[in-house]
Design a protein around this motif. Structure first.
Motif, PDB file in Angstrom:
ATOM      1  N   GLU A 247       0.707  -1.299   0.137  1.00  0.00           N
ATOM      2  CA  GLU A 247      -0.086  -0.059  -0.305  1.00  0.00           C
ATOM      3  C   GLU A 247       0.888   1.249  -0.089  1.00  0.00           C
ATOM      4  N   ILE A 248       0.436   2.162  -0.817  1.00  0.00           N
ATOM      5  CA  ILE A 248       1.372   3.462  -0.715  1.00  0.00           C
ATOM      6  C   ILE A 248       0.560   4.646  -0.490  1.00  0.00           C
ATOM      7  N   GLU A 249       1.190   5.571   0.320  1.00  0.00           N
ATOM      8  CA  GLU A 249       0.514   6.981   0.383  1.00  0.00           C
ATOM      9  C   GLU A 249       1.128   8.052  -0.202  1.00  0.00           C
ATOM     10  N   PHE A 250       0.942   8.653  -1.170  1.00  0.00           N
ATOM     11  CA  PHE A 250       1.466   9.833  -1.781  1.00  0.00           C
ATOM     12  C   PHE A 250       1.350  10.972  -0.910  1.00  0.00           C
ATOM     13  N   GLN A 251       2.522  11.782  -0.710  1.00  0.00           N
ATOM     14  CA  GLN A 251       2.233  12.848   0.283  1.00  0.00           C
ATOM     15  C   GLN A 251       2.642  14.254  -0.228  1.00  0.00           C
ATOM     16  N   ARG A 252       3.433  14.202  -1.183  1.00  0.00           N
ATOM     17  CA  ARG A 252       3.859  15.380  -1.853  1.00  0.00           C
ATOM     18  C   ARG A 252       4.468  15.145  -3.296  1.00  0.00           C
ATOM     19  N   PRO A 253       4.393  16.005  -4.394  1.00  0.00           N
ATOM     20  CA  PRO A 253       4.745  15.722  -5.727  1.00  0.00           C
ATOM     21  C   PRO A 253       6.624  15.656  -5.331  1.00  0.00           C
ATOM     22  N   ILE A 254       7.121  14.988  -6.222  1.00  0.00           N
ATOM     23  CA  ILE A 254       8.700  14.918  -6.209  1.00  0.00           C
ATOM     24  C   ILE A 254       8.996  15.620  -7.496  1.00  0.00           C
ATOM     25  N   GLU A 255       9.916  16.645  -7.239  1.00  0.00           N
ATOM     26  CA  GLU A 255      10.266  17.428  -8.091  1.00  0.00           C
ATOM     27  C   GLU A 255      12.121  17.526  -8.336  1.00  0.00           C
ATOM     28  N   ALA A 256      12.698  16.415  -7.644  1.00  0.00           N
ATOM     29  CA  ALA A 256      13.929  16.458  -7.666  1.00  0.00           C
ATOM     30  C   ALA A 256      14.233  14.829  -7.379  1.00  0.00           C
ATOM     31  N   ASP A 257      15.638  14.572  -7.408  1.00  0.00           N
ATOM     32  CA  ASP A 257      16.131  13.335  -7.216  1.00  0.00           C
ATOM     33  C   ASP A 257      15.416  12.909  -6.002  1.00  0.00           C
ATOM     34  N   PHE A 258      15.165  11.519  -5.714  1.00  0.00           N
ATOM     35  CA  PHE A 258      14.614  11.098  -4.723  1.00  0.00           C
ATOM     36  C   PHE A 258      15.174   9.783  -4.165  1.00  0.00           C
ATOM     37  N   GLU A 259      14.714   9.722  -2.749  1.00  0.00           N
ATOM     38  CA  GLU A 259      15.453   8.365  -2.111  1.00  0.00           C
ATOM     39  C   GLU A 259      14.480   7.499  -1.552  1.00  0.00           C
ATOM     40  N   GLY A 260      14.701   6.264  -1.641  1.00  0.00           N
ATOM     41  CA  GLY A 260      13.994   5.424  -1.073  1.00  0.00           C
ATOM     42  C   GLY A 260      14.751   4.958   0.178  1.00  0.00           C
ATOM     43  N   THR A 261      14.182   5.009   1.295  1.00  0.00           N
ATOM     44  CA  THR A 261      14.688   4.449   2.456  1.00  0.00           C
ATOM     45  C   THR A 261      13.955   3.334   3.280  1.00  0.00           C
ATOM     46  N   CYS A 262      14.817   2.475   3.816  1.00  0.00           N
ATOM     47  CA  CYS A 262      13.831   1.519   4.543  1.00  0.00           C
ATOM     48  C   CYS A 262      14.662   1.165   6.070  1.00  0.00           C
ATOM     49  N   LEU A 263      14.213   1.558   6.879  1.00  0.00           N
ATOM     50  CA  LEU A 263      14.824   1.091   8.301  1.00  0.00           C
ATOM     51  C   LEU A 263      14.829  -0.184   8.533  1.00  0.00           C
ATOM     52  N   PHE A 264      16.021  -0.818   9.063  1.00  0.00           N
ATOM     53  CA  PHE A 264      16.203  -2.325   9.639  1.00  0.00           C
ATOM     54  C   PHE A 264      14.924  -2.532  10.527  1.00  0.00           C
ATOM     55  N   PRO A 265      14.397  -3.430  10.401  1.00  0.00           N
ATOM     56  CA  PRO A 265      13.236  -3.968  11.515  1.00  0.00           C
ATOM     57  C   PRO A 265      13.929  -4.183  12.740  1.00  0.00           C
ATOM     58  N   GLU A 266      13.099  -3.855  13.910  1.00  0.00           N
ATOM     59  CA  GLU A 266      13.553  -4.166  15.158  1.00  0.00           C
ATOM     60  C   GLU A 266      14.116  -5.489  15.325  1.00  0.00           C
ATOM     61  N   GLU A 267      15.091  -5.703  16.015  1.00  0.00           N
ATOM     62  CA  GLU A 267      15.864  -7.170  16.231  1.00  0.00           C
ATOM     63  C   GLU A 267      14.688  -8.243  16.683  1.00  0.00           C
TER      64      GLU A 267
END
Length: 153
Positions: A87-107
Motif C-alpha cells: 500500500e502506498i500513500e503519496f504525500q507530496r509531488p517529487i520535483e528533484a532526485d529522490f531516495e527510497g529508505t528502509c529502516l532495519f526491522p527491530e531485532e
C-alpha cells in the motif's frame, strides 16, 4: 549495520532487476540503521514534470527488497524474495532526485522472521519504506514481503 559495497550492490540490481538501470538507481553507502537508494528525477518523469507514481512505488519496494536481500546474503542458503502486498500513500509531488529508505526491522521482529524462515523454509515480513525528496517524506509504503528458501535441485 549492514556491510556492503554500494557500487557492487548497484551493479547487482542493474543486472538482475532491469528497471533499476532505467531508473538510474544507485545504492547509497551503508548506514547504521537504514538502507538508502537514490533515483534520478529525469528518467522517472511523468507528464506533469514530477516523478511518476510507479517509479516512486518501485523505489520504495526496492528499498525493502534490497534490505532483505542484503541481510540474508551472508547466509549459505539461497532465497527468493517477492513483494506479496503493498500500500502506498503519496504525500507530496517529487520535483528533484529522490531516495527510497528502509529502516532495519527491530531485532525481535527480525529474529522471529529468521526463526520462521529456518523452521519452515519460508516466512513473511512487513517493512515500511519511505520515499524522500529534499529531506521530506514524499510517500510511505507498507510492504509485505514473502521469502522462500530455494532448494538446490
Amino acid at each position: 549495520m549492514l556491510d556492503y559495497d554500494a557500487e557492487e550492490v548497484t551493479a547487482y540490481l542493474h543486472e538482475h532487476i532491469p528497471i533499476t538501470r532505467a531508473m538510474q538507481l544507485e545504492v547509497m553507502p551503508p548506514e547504521p540503521d537504514r538502507l538508502r537508494l537514490l533515483a534520478r528525477l529525469k528518467p522517472n518523469l511523468n507528464h506533469q514534470e514530477t516523478a511518476f507514481g510507479g517509479s516512486i512505488a518501485s523505489l520504495g519496494i526496492l528499498a525493502g527488497w534490497t534490505l532483505i536481500h542484503l541481510r540474508l546474503h551472508s547466509s549459505e542458503r539461497r532465497y527468493k524474495i517477492v513483494i506479496h502486498k503493498s500500500e502506498i500513500e503519496f504525500q507530496r509531488p517529487i520535483e528533484a532526485d529522490f531516495e527510497g529508505t528502509c529502516l532495519f526491522p527491530e531485532e525481535p521482529v527480525w529474529e522471529t522472521f529468521l526463526a520462521s524462515l529456518q523452521r519452515k523454509g519460508r516466512a513473511r515480513i512487513e517493512l515500511n519504506p519511505q520515499v524522500m525528496v529534499n529531506g521530506k517524506v514524499a510517500a510511505t509504503i507498507k510492504g509485505n514481503f514473502v521469502i522462500r528458501e530455494l532448494s538446490d535441485v
